[in-house]
Each structure stands twice: as structure tokens, then as C-alpha cells.
Design a protein around this motif. Structure first.
Motif, mmCIF file in Angstrom:
data_model
loop_
_atom_site.group_PDB
_atom_site.id
_atom_site.type_symbol
_atom_site.label_atom_id
_atom_site.label_comp_id
_atom_site.label_asym_id
_atom_site.label_seq_id
_atom_site.Cartn_x
_atom_site.Cartn_y
_atom_site.Cartn_z
ATOM 1 N N VAL A 1 100.515 79.277 63.707
ATOM 2 C CA VAL A 1 99.739 79.879 62.616
ATOM 3 C C VAL A 1 98.615 78.927 62.237
ATOM 4 O O VAL A 1 98.856 77.811 61.770
ATOM 5 N N ALA A 2 97.376 79.354 62.461
ATOM 6 C CA ALA A 2 96.214 78.549 62.104
ATOM 7 C C ALA A 2 95.892 78.784 60.627
ATOM 8 O O ALA A 2 95.882 79.924 60.160
ATOM 9 N N ARG A 3 95.589 77.694 59.912
ATOM 10 C CA ARG A 3 95.379 77.788 58.469
ATOM 11 C C ARG A 3 93.928 77.439 58.132
ATOM 12 O O ARG A 3 93.428 76.387 58.522
ATOM 13 N N ILE A 4 93.270 78.334 57.370
ATOM 14 C CA ILE A 4 91.865 78.134 57.022
ATOM 15 C C ILE A 4 91.622 78.543 55.579
ATOM 16 O O ILE A 4 92.119 79.580 55.115
ATOM 17 N N TYR A 5 90.851 77.719 54.881
ATOM 18 C CA TYR A 5 90.420 78.027 53.519
ATOM 19 C C TYR A 5 88.901 78.033 53.505
ATOM 20 O O TYR A 5 88.264 77.061 53.940
ATOM 21 N N VAL A 6 88.328 79.127 53.017
ATOM 22 C CA VAL A 6 86.872 79.244 52.914
ATOM 23 C C VAL A 6 86.513 79.519 51.461
ATOM 24 O O VAL A 6 87.067 80.424 50.838
ATOM 25 N N CYS A 7 85.598 78.730 50.935
ATOM 26 C CA CYS A 7 85.201 78.885 49.537
ATOM 27 C C CYS A 7 84.431 80.185 49.348
ATOM 28 O O CYS A 7 83.515 80.502 50.117
ATOM 29 N N GLY A 8 84.800 80.910 48.301
ATOM 30 C CA GLY A 8 84.234 82.228 48.057
ATOM 31 C C GLY A 8 83.052 82.205 47.111
ATOM 32 O O GLY A 8 82.517 81.156 46.743
ATOM 33 N N ILE A 9 82.670 83.385 46.674
ATOM 34 C CA ILE A 9 81.471 83.559 45.863
ATOM 35 C C ILE A 9 81.737 83.297 44.386
ATOM 36 O O ILE A 9 82.879 83.365 43.923
ATOM 37 N N THR A 10 80.678 83.011 43.651
ATOM 38 C CA THR A 10 80.661 83.142 42.197
ATOM 39 C C THR A 10 79.964 84.472 41.938
ATOM 40 O O THR A 10 78.767 84.605 42.205
ATOM 41 N N PRO A 11 80.683 85.472 41.472
ATOM 42 C CA PRO A 11 80.174 86.852 41.541
ATOM 43 C C PRO A 11 79.260 87.234 40.374
ATOM 44 O O PRO A 11 79.594 88.076 39.539
ATOM 45 N N TYR A 12 78.068 86.636 40.356
ATOM 46 C CA TYR A 12 77.099 87.056 39.343
ATOM 47 C C TYR A 12 75.905 87.765 39.970
ATOM 48 O O TYR A 12 74.949 88.092 39.294
ATOM 49 N N ASP A 13 75.963 88.002 41.275
ATOM 50 C CA ASP A 13 74.920 88.748 41.963
ATOM 51 C C ASP A 13 75.488 89.223 43.291
ATOM 52 O O ASP A 13 76.557 88.785 43.705
ATOM 53 N N TRP B 1 81.131 89.355 30.730
ATOM 54 C CA TRP B 1 81.205 88.499 31.920
ATOM 55 C C TRP B 1 82.273 88.972 32.900
ATOM 56 O O TRP B 1 82.079 88.915 34.122
ATOM 57 N N ALA B 2 83.409 89.462 32.367
ATOM 58 C CA ALA B 2 84.484 89.908 33.247
ATOM 59 C C ALA B 2 84.089 91.178 34.002
ATOM 60 O O ALA B 2 84.417 91.335 35.188
ATOM 61 N N GLU B 3 83.372 92.071 33.330
ATOM 62 C CA GLU B 3 82.927 93.299 33.998
ATOM 63 C C GLU B 3 81.885 92.979 35.077
ATOM 64 O O GLU B 3 81.889 93.584 36.155
ATOM 65 N N LEU B 4 80.993 92.028 34.776
ATOM 66 C CA LEU B 4 80.005 91.609 35.778
ATOM 67 C C LEU B 4 80.703 91.032 37.003
ATOM 68 O O LEU B 4 80.364 91.373 38.142
ATOM 69 N N ALA B 5 81.695 90.180 36.777
ATOM 70 C CA ALA B 5 82.417 89.572 37.894
ATOM 71 C C ALA B 5 83.116 90.628 38.739
ATOM 72 O O ALA B 5 83.065 90.572 39.981
ATOM 73 N N GLU B 6 83.759 91.591 38.100
ATOM 74 C CA GLU B 6 84.475 92.617 38.846
ATOM 75 C C GLU B 6 83.506 93.506 39.621
ATOM 76 O O GLU B 6 83.762 93.858 40.776
ATOM 77 N N ARG B 7 82.374 93.840 39.024
ATOM 78 C CA ARG B 7 81.391 94.692 39.702
ATOM 79 C C ARG B 7 80.845 94.014 40.949
ATOM 80 O O ARG B 7 80.770 94.629 42.029
ATOM 81 N N GLU B 8 80.470 92.747 40.840
ATOM 82 C CA GLU B 8 79.875 92.060 41.974
ATOM 83 C C GLU B 8 80.922 91.710 43.039
ATOM 84 O O GLU B 8 80.613 91.683 44.225
ATOM 85 N N THR B 9 82.155 91.469 42.615
ATOM 86 C CA THR B 9 83.222 91.235 43.590
ATOM 87 C C THR B 9 83.495 92.503 44.384
ATOM 88 O O THR B 9 83.718 92.452 45.603
ATOM 89 N N ALA B 10 83.470 93.649 43.704
ATOM 90 C CA ALA B 10 83.671 94.924 44.400
ATOM 91 C C ALA B 10 82.566 95.171 45.427
ATOM 92 O O ALA B 10 82.833 95.631 46.551
ATOM 93 N N LEU B 11 81.334 94.829 45.069
ATOM 94 C CA LEU B 11 80.227 95.007 46.005
ATOM 95 C C LEU B 11 80.364 94.046 47.185
ATOM 96 O O LEU B 11 80.080 94.410 48.339
ATOM 97 N N PHE B 12 80.830 92.833 46.922
ATOM 98 C CA PHE B 12 81.068 91.873 47.996
ATOM 99 C C PHE B 12 82.097 92.417 48.979
ATOM 100 O O PHE B 12 81.914 92.322 50.203
ATOM 101 N N ARG B 13 83.173 93.007 48.453
ATOM 102 C CA ARG B 13 84.186 93.602 49.342
ATOM 103 C C ARG B 13 83.559 94.681 50.220
ATOM 104 O O ARG B 13 83.862 94.771 51.418
ATOM 105 N N GLU B 14 82.724 95.510 49.640
ATOM 106 C CA GLU B 14 82.078 96.576 50.413
ATOM 107 C C GLU B 14 81.212 95.988 51.528
ATOM 108 O O GLU B 14 81.215 96.482 52.664
ATOM 109 N N ASP B 15 80.466 94.942 51.209
ATOM 110 C CA ASP B 15 79.617 94.309 52.225
ATOM 111 C C ASP B 15 80.448 93.692 53.341
ATOM 112 O O ASP B 15 80.112 93.817 54.523
#
Length: 409
Positions: free
Chosen positions: A37-49, A100-114
Motif C-alpha cells: 500500500v503506497a501512502r501519499i498526502y497532498v495538500c489541498g485548497i483553501t476554498p475561497y475561490d 465564511w462557512a458557506e463560501l468554503a462549502e460552495r468552493e469546495t463543491a466546485l473543486f470536487r466538480e472540477d
């Protein structure tokens, strides 16, 4: 927090090669030969855009890492975070009059779509900073108890001097560290710190900003680096195979994260390889949210650009290279995609087994995606010029391109 759906990765005959990858900490190529099992951690976005091409290029690089590992018949344990509370997010929410929480959720959802559209393989765990707070607080308390952290006006800082290996990821001198700390979220000029580059572990509650119960730390919120450390240690443990991100994370983020983990555990190193993707520019400057010179994946998709062409545009550049996004880059990718799809749509073609091995060898050689694309181009030219008699070849090429490059033909 949930990730995005996984696209199917076709199985290929034979087996891929172990990955030779550039390790920032050693400055050279190393062979990554994980266990089953190969283990990898990749730093994610700060979802403000929304997701821009620079983000996409970074995640494309580590998607290739996973695909090379999968082709060696290993499993992959991939973890990614979302920094869903941080100063840039709060500042953007305040500027736009948003929660701020709604902004984060909206941009995270768009990131998932992309990510879904680009066929990026999803992480097994996709963890937000907010949901990680119960695991972060005990780590900060432990660092304080070990003498590796100290309090300053209610905030808690990590002492970089507590880790004898500090500096062995970036290999920067003190002046360069101080400069980058100031540019990338640190506060090197704050009076009272033991070392100017000491990073904050826990920020005491500020008026008008969100805060959480920090136990003996008091109310507040976590620093940036300890967030990723808590998530990585919880799900992957020490000594995982690859810590990944853009080259702008080498310092302070990955340097500080490594020191946090090493001070906590007494083990070294946090990751066997620190792998970093280059930066993407637009109009001569690095693409960044602060400058606003962005090309958004979602906007390209709305404009009718095939996500497979976007992915080919990313693959045309070596992951460690800094490069510039232009209209021509995208047009070249659209043209290439058209040629490839036409070639695999024919009932037969030139033999493809050697091509599969060329792609494997290119990717195993420090993710040389441009060389892999050139190999497919050569097969496509043969198909266009003289065709072939192998009825299975177009299917083999299509599956190999999908499995190894993430491009659906």
C-alpha cells in the motif's frame, strides 16, 4: 467531508515500473518502492475561490503518481485536506459579505466538480481543517508539554529549534526563510518570538472570527501547518511515501509540517519523499488568487472546453517545470485530442504493446508526461499515415492512455 467519485482505471497487461521521482529534500531522483500500500498526502485548497489551472497542474502531477503505483499492482492510500478556515477565506468572505462557512462549502463543491471532470483519482480521506480540530488540539498540547511550543499573548507557537532536522526539506538559509515566512502567512516581525520564523500552532480567539474549544489552549483555531500534520499522522502515520504539493509549499508549509511531526514522534523523516510541482503563469506572472491572474477550470468547462483537452494541456508540461498558460497551449491540446480520438476510432492499427511500455517508462522516469505524449503522437502518426492490421491495438492504446494518463478517448 466527502471527496468526489472515482473514475474507473482500466487494467493493463503486464506490470508497470517503480517510480523514480525528484525529492526536494535530497535534491535528486530517488526510487519510490512502497510496500503493498503506497501512502501519499497532498495538500489541498483553501476554498475561497474556484479551481484554477495552477491547482489543476499540481493535482494532475500527483494523480500521475497514483496511476504509476496502481500500474505496479499496489494499492494507494491517498489523503488530502481542505483548509476550510484560514485568514484568506475569512478575508474573502468579509469582502463579499458572505458567511465564511458557506463560501468554503460552495468552493469546495466546485473543486470536487472540477476534479471529477478532469478524472483526478479521489483521496481515500478528504478532511477539512474544521473537522480535524479535535485531533489537532492534543498535538499542540503535546508539543507544549514536550517544550517544543510556547505561548505568546495567548497564541501558541512552535519552536523550530526543537527539531534537530529543521531545514532539511528546503535547505534555505535564515534570511530566505524569514523572507518567505513573511510572504506566505507567517509573522517573522512579531516581537517576543524565540525565532522569527517560528510558526503559529494555535491562534487565540479574535473578535468577530470563528473559534473552537481548544481545551487547555483556550478558544481559538489551528495554524496552517499543524492541520496537515494532524490529518497525515492520523491516517497515514510517519514515514509515508510522498508528501506532495506545489513548489510554493516547500517553505514554510512542508518544512514546518515535517518539523512538527518529527518533534511530536521523535522519528525522522515525516515523508520518504517531498515532491513539488512547478508554478503556472499567466501574462508573465505566477497564477495566484492574490494577483487575480487566474484561468479557472470551471470557466473553461462552461465555455465548452473538453476536460480531456484541459488535462492534455497540463500533461504537455513536465510537472516540475514552471510554465505559462496561453491560448496556444489549449489549442494544441484540443488538436492533439482530436488526432488521438480519430486514431483509436479505427477498427485496427499498428501494434501497441511497445507504446504501452514507452508510456510506462516515461512516467516512471520522474513523471515525464511530455515524453509519454510524444510516444502516443508517434503511434497516432503511424495510424494516420499507414494504419495497421492489429484489431486490438486501438483498444489497447485507449485503455493505456486512460489508465496511465487519465485521458478518456
Amino acid at each position: 467531508m466527502h471527496a468526489w467519485p472515482a473514475s474507473e482505471v482500466p487494467a493493463l497487461p503486464g506490470q508497470g515500473r517503480d517510480l523514480r521521482i525528484h525529492d526536494t529534500a535530497t535534491g535528486g531522483l530517488i526510487t519510490s518502492a512502497p510496500g503493498p500500500v503506497a501512502r501519499i498526502y497532498v495538500c489541498g485548497i483553501t476554498p475561497y475561490d474556484a479551481t484554477h489551472i495552477g491547482h489543476a497542474a499540481t493535482y494532475n502531477a500527483f494523480d500521475l503518481v497514483q496511476r504509476v503505483w496502481l500500474d505496479t499492482k499496489r494499492q494507494v492510500h491517498y489523503v488530502q485536506n481542505v483548509t476550510d478556515v484560514d485568514d484568506p477565506l475569512l478575508e474573502r468572505a468579509d469582502r463579499d459579505g458572505l458567511d465564511w462557512a458557506e463560501l468554503a462549502e460552495r468552493e469546495t463543491a466546485l473543486f470536487r466538480e472540477d476534479m471529477t471532470a478532469l478524472r483526478m483519482l479521489p483521496p481515500r480521506q478528504y478532511i477539512g481543517a474544521v473537522e480535524a480540530i479535535p485531533g489537532i488540539v492534543p498535538l499542540v498540547e503535546r508539543l507544549r508539554d514536550l517544550g517544543a511550543a510556547y505561548e505568546l499573548d495567548g497564541d501558541v507557537y512552535f519552536s523550530v529549534e526543537s527539531d534537530p532536522h529543521f531545514g532539511q526539506v528546503s535547505h534555505l538559509d535564515a534570511a530566505a526563510m524569514r523572507l518567505l515566512s513573511a510572504e506566505r502567512g507567517g509573522d517573522p516581525d512579531r516581537p517576543g518570538k524565540k525565532n522569527p520564523v517560528d510558526p503559529m500552532l494555535w491562534m487565540a480567539a479574535r473578535e468577530g472570527e470563528p473559534s473552537w474549544d481548544g481545551g487547555s489552549l483556550g478558544r481559538g483555531r489551528p495554524g496552517w501547518h499543524i492541520e496537515c500534520v494532524a490529518i497525515a499522522l492520523d491516517h497515514l502515520g510517519m514515514g509515508f511515501d510522498v508528501q506532495g504539493g506545489g513548489s510554493d509549499l516547500v517553505f514554510p508549509h512542508h518544512e514546518m509540517g515535517a518539523s512538527h511531526a518529527q518533534a511530536l514522534t521523535g522519528e525522522f523523516p515525516m515523508a520518504k519523499a517531498y515532491v513539488h510541482a512547478g508554478m503556472v503563469a499567466l501574462h508573465g506572472e505566477k497564477m495566484s488568487k492574490s494577483k487575480g491572474n487566474l484561468v479557472f477550470v470551471s470557466q473553461l468547462r462552461r465555455d465548452g472546453v473538453d476536460p480531456a483537452a484541459i488535462r492534455l494541456a497540463l500533461l504537455a508540461h513536465h510537472y516540475r517545470a514552471d510554465w505559462e498558460w496561453t491560448d496556444q497551449v489549449l489549442q494544441d491540446a484540443v488538436t492533439r485530442l482530436g488526432h488521438w480520438r480519430a486514431a483509436v476510432s479505427r477498427p485496427d492499427g499498428p501494434p501497441a504493446e511497445a507504446l504501452v511500455e514507452e508510456i510506462r517508462e516515461a512516467l516512471a522516469n520522474d513523471l515525464d508526461a511530455p515524453a509519454a505524449l510524444a510516444a502516443v503522437d508517434r503511434w497516432t502518426v503511424l495510424q494516420e499515415e499507414s494504419g495497421g492490421t492489429d484489431t486490438g491495438a486501438p483498444g489497447v492504446v485507449s485503455r493505456a492512455v486512460d489508465a496511465l494518463l487519465g485521458v478518456a478517448l
